[in-house]
Design a protein around this motif. Structure first.
Motif, PDB file in Angstrom:
ATOM      1  N   TRP A 276      -6.152 -60.321 -45.227  1.00 39.15           N
ATOM      2  CA  TRP A 276      -5.702 -61.325 -45.984  1.00 39.15           C
ATOM      3  C   TRP A 276      -4.684 -62.631 -45.655  1.00 39.15           C
ATOM      4  CZ3 TRP A 276      -1.494 -61.679 -50.256  1.00 39.15           C
ATOM      5  CH2 TRP A 276      -0.204 -60.935 -49.850  1.00 39.15           C
ATOM      6  N   TRP A 277      -4.067 -62.139 -44.627  1.00 33.61           N
ATOM      7  CA  TRP A 277      -2.723 -63.109 -44.257  1.00 33.61           C
ATOM      8  C   TRP A 277      -3.764 -64.263 -43.198  1.00 33.61           C
ATOM      9  CZ3 TRP A 277       1.033 -63.150 -46.749  1.00 33.61           C
ATOM     10  CH2 TRP A 277       2.171 -63.698 -46.601  1.00 33.61           C
ATOM     11  N   GLY A 278      -4.738 -63.908 -42.624  1.00 35.05           N
ATOM     12  CA  GLY A 278      -5.473 -65.028 -41.753  1.00 35.05           C
ATOM     13  C   GLY A 278      -6.442 -65.795 -42.736  1.00 35.05           C
ATOM     14  N   HIS A 279      -6.420 -65.293 -44.517  1.00 34.85           N
ATOM     15  CA  HIS A 279      -7.309 -66.221 -45.063  1.00 34.85           C
ATOM     16  C   HIS A 279      -6.635 -67.462 -45.492  1.00 34.85           C
ATOM     17  CE1 HIS A 279     -10.152 -66.485 -48.358  1.00 34.85           C
ATOM     18  NE2 HIS A 279      -9.256 -67.107 -48.982  1.00 34.85           N
ATOM     19  N   ASP A 280      -7.496 -68.463 -45.984  1.00 34.52           N
ATOM     20  CA  ASP A 280      -6.982 -69.741 -46.211  1.00 34.52           C
ATOM     21  C   ASP A 280      -5.833 -69.576 -47.355  1.00 34.52           C
ATOM     22  OD1 ASP A 280      -6.295 -72.509 -47.115  1.00 34.52           O
ATOM     23  OD2 ASP A 280      -8.473 -72.983 -47.365  1.00 34.52           O
ATOM     24  N   PRO A 281      -4.465 -70.373 -46.893  1.00 40.73           N
ATOM     25  CA  PRO A 281      -3.386 -69.901 -47.557  1.00 40.73           C
ATOM     26  C   PRO A 281      -3.426 -70.799 -49.038  1.00 40.73           C
ATOM     27  CG  PRO A 281      -2.949 -71.409 -45.628  1.00 40.73           C
ATOM     28  CD  PRO A 281      -4.292 -70.880 -45.479  1.00 40.73           C
ATOM     29  N   ALA A 282      -4.426 -71.690 -49.179  1.00 40.34           N
ATOM     30  CA  ALA A 282      -4.667 -72.353 -50.419  1.00 40.34           C
ATOM     31  C   ALA A 282      -4.861 -71.587 -51.582  1.00 40.34           C
ATOM     32  CB  ALA A 282      -5.708 -73.489 -50.197  1.00 40.34           C
ATOM     33  N   MET A 287      -6.701 -63.587 -54.685  1.00 36.49           N
ATOM     34  CA  MET A 287      -7.169 -62.278 -54.315  1.00 36.49           C
ATOM     35  C   MET A 287      -8.910 -62.118 -54.655  1.00 36.49           C
ATOM     36  SD  MET A 287      -4.394 -61.057 -53.562  1.00 36.49           S
ATOM     37  CE  MET A 287      -2.667 -60.772 -53.929  1.00 36.49           C
ATOM     38  N   LYS A 288      -9.417 -63.215 -54.279  1.00 35.43           N
ATOM     39  CA  LYS A 288     -11.055 -63.225 -54.471  1.00 35.43           C
ATOM     40  C   LYS A 288     -11.678 -62.722 -53.391  1.00 35.43           C
ATOM     41  CE  LYS A 288     -10.926 -67.536 -57.008  1.00 35.43           C
ATOM     42  NZ  LYS A 288     -11.322 -68.886 -57.287  1.00 35.43           N
ATOM     43  N   LYS A 289     -13.116 -62.434 -53.345  1.00 35.29           N
ATOM     44  CA  LYS A 289     -13.530 -61.771 -52.313  1.00 35.29           C
ATOM     45  C   LYS A 289     -14.094 -63.301 -51.282  1.00 35.29           C
ATOM     46  CE  LYS A 289     -16.206 -57.911 -54.473  1.00 35.29           C
ATOM     47  NZ  LYS A 289     -17.309 -57.327 -54.750  1.00 35.29           N
ATOM     48  N   GLY A 290     -14.803 -62.955 -50.270  1.00 35.89           N
ATOM     49  CA  GLY A 290     -15.000 -64.020 -49.658  1.00 35.89           C
ATOM     50  C   GLY A 290     -13.949 -64.499 -48.692  1.00 35.89           C
ATOM     51  N   PHE A 291     -13.895 -63.975 -47.421  1.00 32.31           N
ATOM     52  CA  PHE A 291     -13.005 -64.433 -46.283  1.00 32.31           C
ATOM     53  C   PHE A 291     -12.990 -65.787 -45.878  1.00 32.31           C
ATOM     54  CE2 PHE A 291     -11.438 -64.743 -41.790  1.00 32.31           C
ATOM     55  CZ  PHE A 291     -10.196 -64.668 -42.317  1.00 32.31           C
ATOM     56  N   ARG A 292     -12.255 -66.807 -45.894  1.00 31.85           N
ATOM     57  CA  ARG A 292     -12.244 -68.067 -45.382  1.00 31.85           C
ATOM     58  C   ARG A 292     -10.950 -68.265 -44.517  1.00 31.85           C
ATOM     59  NH1 ARG A 292     -11.118 -72.054 -47.875  1.00 31.85           N
ATOM     60  NH2 ARG A 292     -10.311 -71.387 -49.941  1.00 31.85           N
ATOM     61  N   MET A 294      -8.186 -69.297 -41.864  1.00 33.48           N
ATOM     62  CA  MET A 294      -7.268 -70.460 -41.553  1.00 33.48           C
ATOM     63  C   MET A 294      -7.728 -71.237 -40.506  1.00 33.48           C
ATOM     64  SD  MET A 294      -3.440 -68.724 -42.116  1.00 33.48           S
ATOM     65  CE  MET A 294      -2.795 -70.089 -41.999  1.00 33.48           C
ATOM     66  N   THR A 295      -7.311 -72.201 -40.034  1.00 30.50           N
ATOM     67  CA  THR A 295      -7.847 -73.123 -38.914  1.00 30.50           C
ATOM     68  C   THR A 295      -6.850 -72.512 -37.785  1.00 30.50           C
ATOM     69  OG1 THR A 295      -7.979 -75.231 -40.330  1.00 30.50           O
ATOM     70  CG2 THR A 295      -7.544 -75.232 -37.784  1.00 30.50           C
ATOM     71  N   TRP A 300      -6.805 -65.309 -37.212  1.00 33.19           N
ATOM     72  CA  TRP A 300      -7.161 -64.000 -36.934  1.00 33.19           C
ATOM     73  C   TRP A 300      -5.899 -63.072 -37.147  1.00 33.19           C
ATOM     74  CZ3 TRP A 300      -9.703 -67.708 -34.314  1.00 33.19           C
ATOM     75  CH2 TRP A 300     -10.984 -67.505 -33.631  1.00 33.19           C
ATOM     76  N   GLN A 301      -5.422 -63.483 -37.987  1.00 28.20           N
ATOM     77  CA  GLN A 301      -4.212 -62.781 -38.592  1.00 28.20           C
ATOM     78  C   GLN A 301      -4.871 -61.515 -39.647  1.00 28.20           C
ATOM     79  OE1 GLN A 301       0.066 -64.630 -39.465  1.00 28.20           O
ATOM     80  NE2 GLN A 301      -1.882 -66.348 -39.983  1.00 28.20           N
ATOM     81  N   LEU A 302      -4.073 -60.324 -39.569  1.00 25.87           N
ATOM     82  CA  LEU A 302      -4.482 -59.587 -40.842  1.00 25.87           C
ATOM     83  C   LEU A 302      -3.467 -59.135 -41.753  1.00 25.87           C
ATOM     84  CD1 LEU A 302      -6.270 -56.616 -38.144  1.00 25.87           C
ATOM     85  CD2 LEU A 302      -7.344 -58.473 -39.413  1.00 25.87           C
ATOM     86  N   SER A 303      -2.379 -58.901 -41.552  1.00 26.93           N
ATOM     87  CA  SER A 303      -1.314 -58.603 -42.496  1.00 26.93           C
ATOM     88  C   SER A 303      -0.193 -59.382 -42.285  1.00 26.93           C
ATOM     89  CB  SER A 303      -0.937 -57.206 -42.159  1.00 26.93           C
ATOM     90  OG  SER A 303      -2.023 -56.207 -42.168  1.00 26.93           O
ATOM     91  N   ASN A 304       0.727 -59.397 -43.226  1.00 30.07           N
ATOM     92  CA  ASN A 304       1.915 -60.336 -43.413  1.00 30.07           C
ATOM     93  C   ASN A 304       3.022 -60.155 -42.249  1.00 30.07           C
ATOM     94  OD1 ASN A 304       1.903 -58.148 -45.069  1.00 30.07           O
ATOM     95  ND2 ASN A 304       4.008 -58.727 -45.979  1.00 30.07           N
TER      96      ASN A 304
END
Length: 426
Positions: A276-282, A287-292, A294-295, A300-304
């Protein structure tokens, strides 16, 4: 080139001229058996503790104590964006653009994450080229990665070994192996500096050779980060990762850095393991499905963020920046290591007794000399320890000495020479 002398007076004069001499006071030096500061030459295994580290972590303890979960959003360094405060320094460290680096996880974890993306074999392009005798974590990581793809390590992994009678690899032999493997080669993965010999590889030439046959090229920079001046972006390296607890003095098991070249910055299609920490911060907190992703490397981050290790790392990176960055550190490092080599060679010990296996060329080594002791090597290691010199022992018979420019002095090196001379005279 300077002409060295083996005397304490000469070493003291070099220390007086050293623009970085005062940075030694920024670190805690372990004490020798006689109660005096030791000569610590083990920074290639674990760097010394910066005096600023304790206060850096205490500040985050205070935030946790006084704010609880709100520490993520308030205070002088909110945890939500804490890792971003390391980005610029990490980019300068390895010669990258900020978008190309992120600090996260630990080294071998990051190596696995990068190999998921950059080692995607098929029926024709499936081989891995690595150095023989690489650090075990790298060997294990690559063995397991090829097995994940249903391949046999003995068939997929090609190991580079030195020519008979030599201890280090020649760049032309690496390039020749790459060319020979050709279209069967999927990825080249080497250490930027070999942990055992101290050899620094020509990463630019190796990257160029790998790309010429269509392979991805990456480096484990555990022994290169904080040691060599690098230009990963300009060298066109595809990916790299490094630890922070050796030359970067960020504590045992400290956090790790990752480099992914800018050309992959906007490649959401590139296979990766997601968190989730690599997901688009916008919309990360929707908490939705579908990984997008970050640039850039941040995708490649996984966790906070690991706040406490990162607090130490930030304090340590600040010292590197204040010292003038890797250009300034490398300038002293080359001179310091050359002086150590002089002190060993002026003993004129036969190769059958003691042999330096690290390259003589400063461009081909970091701040490390590996001494192959052919007889009673462990006894010599213990002798050094008894004299207050903390070195590193590697089986079966190698002693590694790493004069680190931030906290080692020319007088340290001269003292090592004196102790070796006493040992040689027994």
């Amino acid at each position: 080139m300077i002409s060295f002398l083996p005397t304490a007076e000469f070493a003291a004069a070099l220390d007086e001229q050293d623009a970085l001499r005062d940075f030694r006071q920024r670190f805690h030096l372990p004490l020798a058996p006689d109660g005096q500061p030791s000569v610590y030459l083990c920074g290639n295994s674990l760097g010394l503790m910066p005096k600023a580290a304790r206060a850096a972590v205490e500040a985050e303890f205070e935030s946790w104590e006084t704010q609880g979960v709100e520490g993520h959003f308030h205070g002088t360094s909110p945890w939500m964006h804490y890792h971003e405060s390391l980005t610029d320094s990490a980019a300068r460290l390895v010669g990258a653009k900020p978008v190309e680096v992120v600090v996260m996880n630990n080294l071998t974890t990051n190596l696995h994450l990068l190999l998921v993306s950059f080692y995607q074999p098929n029926t024709t392009r499936y081989k891995v080229l690595m150095e023989g005798g690489a650090f075990p974590s790298d060997q294990y990581a690559l063995e397991s990665q090829v097995r994940l793809h249903g391949l046999a390590p003995d068939e997929a992994i090609v190991e580079l070994v030195p020519r008979p009678g030599e201890h280090t690899l020649r760049t032309e032999d690496i390039e020749a192996a790459i060319q020979e493997l050709g279209e069967s080669l999927a990825v080249v993965i080497l250490g930027g500096v070999n942990y055992y010999t101290g050899q620094a590889f020509d990463m630019e030439a190796i990257t160029k050779a790998g790309h010429a046959v269509g392979a991805n090229v990456g480096f484990d920079l555990a022994h290169a980060a904080g040691n060599l001046e690098m230009h990963l972006h300009d060298w066109d390296v595809d990916f790299a990762c490094w630890c922070s607890y050796k030359y970067l003095n960020s504590g045992p098991g400290g956090t790790s850095g990752v480099f992914v070249h800018e050309r992959f910055a906007n490649r959401p299609d590139l296979l990766r393991l997601a968190g989730w920490w690599g997901h688009d911060p916008a919309d990360r907190f929707q908490m939705k499905k579908g990984f997008r992703p970050m640039t850039g490397a941040a995708g490649w981050q996984l966790s906070n963020a690991q706040i406490f290790p990162m607090a130490i790392h930030r304090a340590a990176l600040a010292i590197v920046d204040e010292a003038g960055g890797m250009a300034a550190l490398r300038k002293k490092s080359e001179k310091l290591t050359a002086y150590l080599e002089f002190m060993v060679r002026q003993l004129e010990l036969p190769r059958e007794v003691l042999e330096i296996i690290t390259p003589h060329d400063p461009a081909a080594r970091g701040c490390q000399l590996s001494m192959l002791v052919h007889k009673n090597g462990r006894a010599l290691f213990d002798y050094l320890a008894g004299a207050g010199i903390i070195a590193d022992w590697r089986e079966p018979n190698v002693i590694r000495l790493a004069p680190v420019p931030l906290y080692n002095s020319f007088s340290d090196v001269q003292r090592v020479g004196e102790v070796l001379a006493r040992w040689a005279s027994v």
